[in-house]
Design an enzyme around this catalytic site. Structure first.
Site, PDB file in Angstrom:
ATOM      1  N   SER A 281       0.833  -1.221   0.000  1.00  0.00           N
ATOM      2  CA  SER A 281       0.000   0.000   0.000  1.00  0.00           C
ATOM      3  C   SER A 281       0.859   1.260   0.000  1.00  0.00           C
ATOM      4  CB  SER A 281      -0.966   0.005   1.181  1.00  0.00           C
ATOM      5  OG  SER A 281      -0.292  -0.221   2.397  1.00  0.00           O
ATOM      6  N   HIS A 311      -2.135  -8.844   1.949  1.00  0.00           N
ATOM      7  CA  HIS A 311      -1.783  -7.585   2.629  1.00  0.00           C
ATOM      8  C   HIS A 311      -2.931  -7.243   3.594  1.00  0.00           C
ATOM      9  CE1 HIS A 311       0.158  -3.889   3.431  1.00  0.00           C
ATOM     10  NE2 HIS A 311      -0.165  -3.185   2.356  1.00  0.00           N
ATOM     11  N   HIS A 357       5.296 -12.806   7.824  1.00  0.00           N
ATOM     12  CA  HIS A 357       5.542 -11.420   7.400  1.00  0.00           C
ATOM     13  C   HIS A 357       6.743 -11.382   6.457  1.00  0.00           C
ATOM     14  CE1 HIS A 357       6.043  -7.070   7.575  1.00  0.00           C
ATOM     15  NE2 HIS A 357       4.772  -7.055   7.924  1.00  0.00           N
ATOM     16  N   ARG A 366       2.672  -4.856  17.100  1.00  0.00           N
ATOM     17  CA  ARG A 366       1.303  -4.336  16.954  1.00  0.00           C
ATOM     18  C   ARG A 366       0.295  -5.378  17.417  1.00  0.00           C
ATOM     19  NH1 ARG A 366       1.596  -2.829  10.712  1.00  0.00           N
ATOM     20  NH2 ARG A 366       2.448  -4.937  10.735  1.00  0.00           N
ATOM     21  N   ASP A 412      -2.598  -8.375  11.839  1.00  0.00           N
ATOM     22  CA  ASP A 412      -3.976  -8.744  11.473  1.00  0.00           C
ATOM     23  C   ASP A 412      -4.549  -9.888  12.298  1.00  0.00           C
ATOM     24  OD1 ASP A 412      -4.077  -6.837   9.409  1.00  0.00           O
ATOM     25  OD2 ASP A 412      -2.904  -8.160   8.125  1.00  0.00           O
TER      26      ASP A 412
END
Ligand code: CMX
Length: 486
Positions: A281, A311, A357, A366, A412
């Site tokens: 992105s 993604h 990843h 995160r 995610d």
């Protein structure tokens, strides 16, 4: 004579710039920048920084332009350009083990130090994170508050964009709607108007800054309209309340008032804002922006990339996968049942969403920060418990495959269950939330790309036949060279 004096001066200047660069740059990636910037207005603060950064770039280019940063292997080219030092990005940096740093600060420190602006709020604002990403300095409370006020003034979505969104067939995925809305807002671009009239290159960034600020300001209302149209029959306010912050306005417009949920969204938007410039992105945004397309169009391109299942769409995929698992083995399964289910997923040729990843090699901080929030606010939620258990089990299964570079959870793997806990259950919408957050990082990057005159990107491509011949010739040369030596 005059010419030689001038070139001497140019060398002096570049050396001077590089001297400043040497002291300022290297620690910037690694050492936290906590000192507040002087000034309440972001544009004025940046206007002071731009000339210094330009000098630094000039120094780098003039004194070190011919230095090598590495070799390119065919496997790099065929492997999605992984690991190649090809891009420059000052807003953030991903360490494979420690995760993302925003301007030299770990996310844990960013989350801890961001000013709490709204009364009673336990989380810092994404507006503050934008200040940090653009200036490199943690904002004080007044600066973060000032940005909230400014975005509340800039954030009204033009009627034509609202009409476009209202006309969307609801079979159109929310991410496709976000791309369309962002593209159509190109009509607002102050940069496009200035460029048409004729504006000096050195001033591009000032108009890009205006567009970036407007786009950031409009993102929550645009996303709220998409949400309400898709899931609330179009009901919901479209007016920004000047007393609320970016996240508060977004939640209220979507019909959510729970203070903890608004705090969750503040945290979520801060955590997802930036991740270097090589991810799909961010890179798509920078690539399109390098053609001097407006920030609205380049952000739209970035969002098209975020919408891919490898993604940003992974946060939707995680929840779909989790729900299918619960349907099959229940919400309190035994470890063995989970392991069998994960192995079935892999046997079916699918990836385990939320794990792995391209750059990280440890559990994503995160993920951990979202887990900390869950432990404080909803640790008894069944899905939260399940996600925590999966965190222990899945890495061991993936390690056994022997090919997964990072078997640990990424960002995610956690976000979906937290959103579910607070009632935001429409998972087709989750990537839009990611997009709302990502606008902060990619716009900070875009402002700096234009301020520093980043050129249009144009890597050279080769046909596979050319490459085969090139490699063959190289092999022949080596053989011939070896022969000569003997
Ligand atoms: N489950 C199963 N297999 C996986 C895997 C996972 N979660 N992650 C990687 N692998 C496999 C790859 O498919 C690849 O297999 P093949 O060689 O057979 O093609 C192999 O392991 C090596 O891949 P890698 O080097 O570890 O990972 P990549 O850099 O190629 O890809 C990523 C990274 C994120 C696309 C991949 O880990 C993945 O597909 N994960 C699941 C989807 C996901 O969670 N995406 C979100 C990432 C965060 C983000 O960008 O937003």
């Amino acid at each position: 004579m005059v010419k030689s004096l001038m070139s001497q001066r140019a060398t002096e200047l570049t050396r001077l710039a590089f001297g400043q660069w040497k002291t300022a740059h290297q620690p910037r990636c690694l050492v936290p920048h906590r000192k507040y910037s002087d000034g309440a207005n972001l544009k004025e603060v940046l206007a002071k920084q731009v000339p210094q950064e330009r000098e630094k770039m000039m120094g780098l280019k003039c004194l070190h332009g011919d230095k090598k940063l590495g070799d390119i292997k065919l496997s790099n080219v065929m492997g999605g350009m992984r690991g190649l030092m090809l891009l420059m990005c000052d807003t953030s940096y991903v360490d494979p083990n420690k995760g993302i740093f925003y301007r030299g600060m770990t996310l844990k420190d960013v989350v801890k130090d961001l000013p709490r602006v709204q009364e009673g709020s336990k989380e810092g604002t994404p507006e503050g994170a934008f200040w940090l990403l653009t200036t490199g300095k943690m904002p004080n409370k007044g600066q973060a508050e000032g940005l909230t006020k400014e975005w509340n003034k800039r954030g009204n979505v033009p009627r034509y964009c609202q009409r476009l969104l209202d006309s969307m067939d609801q079979r159109i995925h929310p991410m496709a709607q976000l791309c369309a809305a962002s593209s159509c807002l190109d009509a607002e671009s102050k940069f496009v108007k200035a460029y048409r009239k004729g504006v000096k290159r050195a001033k591009y960034w000032e108009y890009i800054y205006e567009d970036a600020m407007d786009l950031c300001a409009m993102m929550p209302p645009v996303a709220a309209i998409i949400y309400c149209n898709a899931f609330k029959d179009g009901a919901g306010s479209r007016e920004l309340n000047p007393k609320e912050d970016w996240s508060g306005n977004f939640c209220r417009m979507c019909g959510y008032k729970d203070k903890n949920f608004i705090d969750l969204m503040r945290l979520y938007f801060v955590l997802h804002a930036d991740h270097e410039s090589g991810n799909v992105s961010a890179h798509a945004t920078q690539l399109v922006g390098s053609a001097l397309s407006s920030p609205y169009l380049s952000f739209s391109a970035g969002m098209a990339g975020l919408a891919g299942p490898l993604h940003g769409l992974a946060n939707q995929e995680v929840l779909i996968w989790l729900q299918e698992m619960i349907k099959e083995i229940g919400d309190d399964p035994k470890d063995d049942e989970i392991i069998t289910y994960v192995n079935e997923t892999l046997k079916g040729g699918k990836v385990v969403p939320g794990y792995g990843h391209a750059v990280l090699r440890q559990t994503d901080p995160r993920f951990e920060l979202q887990n900390d929030f869950a432990m404080k606010n909803c640790k008894d939620d069944k899905n939260v418990k399940l996600v925590t258990r999966l965190w222990k089990l899945i890495p061991e299964i993936l390690k056994k495959l022997g090919k997964v570079a990072n078997p640990y959870p990424n960002v995610d793997a956690h976000s979906g269950v937290l959103l579910q806990h607070y009632g935001l259950k429409e998972m087709q919408y989750y990537t839009v939330l990611f997009g709302v957050s990502r606008v902060l990082g990619v716009m900070a990057q875009t402002i700096w790309a234009r301020a520093l005159g980043a050129p249009i990107e144009r890597p050279k491509s080769f046909t596979s036949d050319f490459l085969c011949k090139f490699l063959q010739d190289k092999g022949d040369d080596k053989k011939a060279g070896g022969g000569k030596k003997k």
